[in-house]
Structure formats: C-alpha cells, structure tokens
Design a protein around this motif. Structure first.
Motif, short mmCIF file in Angstrom:
data_model
loop_
_atom_site.label_atom_id
_atom_site.label_comp_id
_atom_site.label_asym_id
_atom_site.label_seq_id
_atom_site.Cartn_x
_atom_site.Cartn_y
_atom_site.Cartn_z
N ASP A 243 -34.42 88.06 56.71
CA ASP A 243 -35.36 89.04 57.29
C ASP A 243 -36.67 88.39 57.72
O ASP A 243 -37.26 88.79 58.72
CB ASP A 243 -35.63 90.16 56.29
CG ASP A 243 -34.43 91.07 56.10
OD1 ASP A 243 -33.54 91.07 56.98
OD2 ASP A 243 -34.37 91.78 55.08
N ARG A 244 -37.13 87.40 56.97
CA ARG A 244 -38.40 86.76 57.31
C ARG A 244 -38.30 86.02 58.64
O ARG A 244 -39.22 86.05 59.46
CB ARG A 244 -38.82 85.79 56.19
CG ARG A 244 -40.28 85.38 56.27
CD ARG A 244 -40.70 84.74 54.96
NE ARG A 244 -40.13 83.42 54.82
CZ ARG A 244 -40.69 82.31 55.37
NH1 ARG A 244 -41.78 82.42 56.08
NH2 ARG A 244 -40.13 81.14 55.18
N ILE A 245 -37.18 85.36 58.87
CA ILE A 245 -36.98 84.65 60.13
C ILE A 245 -36.83 85.64 61.29
O ILE A 245 -37.35 85.42 62.40
CB ILE A 245 -35.77 83.71 60.03
CG1 ILE A 245 -36.06 82.58 59.04
CG2 ILE A 245 -35.41 83.14 61.39
CD1 ILE A 245 -37.27 81.73 59.39
N LYS A 246 -36.16 86.75 61.06
CA LYS A 246 -36.04 87.78 62.10
C LYS A 246 -37.41 88.34 62.46
O LYS A 246 -37.71 88.57 63.64
CB LYS A 246 -35.11 88.89 61.64
CG LYS A 246 -33.64 88.52 61.64
CD LYS A 246 -32.78 89.70 61.22
CE LYS A 246 -31.29 89.35 61.28
NZ LYS A 246 -30.43 90.47 60.82
N ASP A 247 -38.25 88.56 61.46
CA ASP A 247 -39.59 89.08 61.72
C ASP A 247 -40.44 88.08 62.49
O ASP A 247 -41.27 88.45 63.33
CB ASP A 247 -40.29 89.43 60.40
CG ASP A 247 -39.69 90.66 59.72
OD1 ASP A 247 -38.98 91.42 60.41
OD2 ASP A 247 -39.91 90.83 58.51
N LEU A 248 -40.23 86.80 62.21
CA LEU A 248 -40.98 85.74 62.87
C LEU A 248 -40.54 85.54 64.33
O LEU A 248 -41.35 85.21 65.20
CB LEU A 248 -40.80 84.44 62.10
CG LEU A 248 -41.32 83.15 62.73
CD1 LEU A 248 -42.85 83.14 62.72
CD2 LEU A 248 -40.79 81.93 61.96
N ALA A 249 -39.27 85.77 64.60
CA ALA A 249 -38.68 85.44 65.90
C ALA A 249 -39.21 86.34 67.01
O ALA A 249 -39.65 87.48 66.79
CB ALA A 249 -37.16 85.57 65.82
N ASP A 250 -39.13 85.81 68.23
CA ASP A 250 -39.45 86.61 69.41
C ASP A 250 -38.29 87.50 69.80
O ASP A 250 -38.48 88.62 70.29
CB ASP A 250 -39.80 85.68 70.58
CG ASP A 250 -40.99 84.80 70.28
OD1 ASP A 250 -42.08 85.34 70.07
OD2 ASP A 250 -40.82 83.56 70.23
N VAL A 251 -37.08 87.00 69.58
CA VAL A 251 -35.88 87.77 69.91
C VAL A 251 -34.81 87.50 68.86
O VAL A 251 -34.84 86.47 68.19
CB VAL A 251 -35.32 87.43 71.31
CG1 VAL A 251 -36.30 87.85 72.41
CG2 VAL A 251 -34.99 85.95 71.43
N VAL A 252 -33.85 88.41 68.75
CA VAL A 252 -32.71 88.26 67.85
C VAL A 252 -31.43 88.37 68.67
O VAL A 252 -31.30 89.27 69.51
CB VAL A 252 -32.73 89.33 66.74
CG1 VAL A 252 -31.51 89.17 65.82
CG2 VAL A 252 -34.02 89.26 65.93
#
Length: 277
Positions: A243-252
């Motif tokens: 979840d932390r990486i998803k929140d950090l990302a510009d897109v998923v």
C-alpha cells in the motif's frame, strides 16, 4: 516523453513462478525497437539475473544489489560499485553471531549463503529461492567466518529472520548506523552502503546515457523501489505492490501475473498515456 524504463524483478517483471511473461518480453522488444532503453533495477546480485538473459536480449544495463552495483551486460563490465564499510560489516557479524539469522551476502555480483541455511530455508520464509541458491550461490560453512574474511568487499548483505518481530528489531538496531537499510520479503532486511539505493543507481545511468531523470520511468512493488520511484519522472506501482508503494506511485498498473509490465511499457513508455502528474 519518456525514454527509459527501469523494472524491478521479483514481484514486478517476474511472475509468481519467477518467469518473465511472454507479453513482457514482447513489450520490451517493441520498446527497444522504438529506441527506448529498458533496464533492470533489482535487489538481486548479478549472478541471480543470468537465467533471464536469454529472455532479455535487448536489455543492456542493470542496477543490481539495490543500487550498489551497476552493470553493462553487453560489455560484461561493472560500471559502478560501492562496498559496505568494513566497520558496518563487523556490526552485522556481531548481530549474526548473537541471533539466528540467514545471511545472503553479495561480492562482485556473486551470492554467498551458509549451506545449512539453504537446507533449512523454510524457517526464514525464503523457500521460493532455495532452488536458485542451489544453482548460483557459493555455499559456505559459516556466515560469520565469511563476514570476517571478506569484510571490505560486500556490496550488499541481506539478513533473514524467523519472524517479522525479530526482523523489526534488527531493523531498529541497524537503522542507527550510517547505512541504507530497507525491509524486504516476509522477514528480511537489505543493507547497502549509505546512499546506495535503486534511485542512486538510476541517477548514475541517467547521467551515463544522457537521459534526464524526468524522462525515466521506475516500476516496482516493494520498499526498496521507493528511491527509484521518487527520482524518476514517473513512478509506477504494480497491482500487487504494498500500500505504501501504491500511495507513492503516480500510477498503478496490473499485477505481476496479469501483464502489468507490458501495460507500463505500452501506456507510458510508447504511447505517453496521461498520468496523474
């Protein structure tokens, strides 16, 4: 807009069966034919990537050992390397001597693991890698002896624990030192020299290839991908990312078993699909 894409391997470019999906291979080939640069950005050692070279004939560069080693496959040449200070290795060796830890150590792209730990690897939640270590690792009798004998030469040391709680204690202890440390897998921590992260490796390659970081894409799923995603012009999280990486990302994008890497290439590297930026 984007000229380079950097893929993490485990949980990203590799499926859960540790394979590179055919659609990923096709997309990488298309990117190369379009003049784009595709690079690996992994916590693995050089020797742990050799199985995939036949599937990635157009990939020339790799950020390895979480940024501590940058390699040119075409020239078979180390472009950059930074070893962990010997004083830090001594602290790790003391911790290993006192605790029940599995050590995966990397020197010049080679992996070293204690033989008894490979046989009992399930206790450290690393069973998926047992076959790999049997094939590519140098098996040593005692990890502490290795840490003492080669104290000046390690680019990366991974420590795996029997429980997450034990991992968190090691993380807290080593976080006080002047190093880069991230949590990995179920119960591991990865240690490199201070500042040696995937983001630093991506910065090195961007300068070498004269490609601005703003024109780079970083794709990943776990904490050791954070630095690359932060410095890249576009950070892409896999659908299976934490979840932390998803929140950090510009897109998923889709997960590693459902064509996420091909999607990242086709949408953002080749077609400049609109992003949250």
């Amino acid at each position: 807009m984007y000229q380079l894409i950097a893929f993490d391997m485990d949980g990203t470019l590799l499926t859960n069966q540790h394979l590179i999906a055919p659609e990923s291979q096709t997309a990488i080939q298309a990117a190369s034919q379009a003049g784009k640069e595709v690079v690996l950005s992994t916590g693995r050692a050089l020797v742990e990537t050799t199985f995939y070279r036949q599937d990635l004939p157009t990939v020339r560069y790799a950020i390895l050992a979480s940024g501590a080693l940058v390699y040119d496959y075409q020239e078979e040449k180390v472009l950059a390397k930074q070893a962990i200070p010997a004083s830090i290795v001594d602290i790790i060796r003391k911790q290993v001597a006192e605790e029940d830890l599995m050590v995966v150590a990397m020197i010049d792209g080679q992996v070293y693991v204690q033989a008894s730990h490979v046989e009992g690897i399930a206790a450290y939640h690393m069973s998926p890698y047992q076959s790999l270590y049997h094939q590519v690792a140098v098996l040593v009798e005692n990890s502490c002896d290795l840490l003492a004998q080669e104290r000046n030469h390690f680019e990366k040391i991974n420590l795996y624990h029997r429980t997450k709680e034990a991992r968190d204690l090691t993380y807290q202890l080593l976080s006080q030192e002047s190093i880069t440390i991230v949590k990995s897998e179920v119960s591991g921590v990865e240690v490199t020299a201070k500042g040696m992260e995937k983001g630093q490796g991506l910065g090195f390659l961007s300068r070498l290839l004269d490609i601005p970081l703003a024109a780079c894409i970083a794709v990943g799923d776990a904490d050791n991908d954070e630095s690359a995603m932060k410095v890249a012009g576009l950070g892409v999280a896999m659908g299976n990312a934490n979840d932390r990486i998803k929140d950090l990302a510009d897109v998923v994008v889709a997960d590693n078993n459902s064509g996420g890497c091909a999607e990242a290439i086709e949408r953002y590297l080749l077609n400049n699909y609109p992003t949250k930026k």
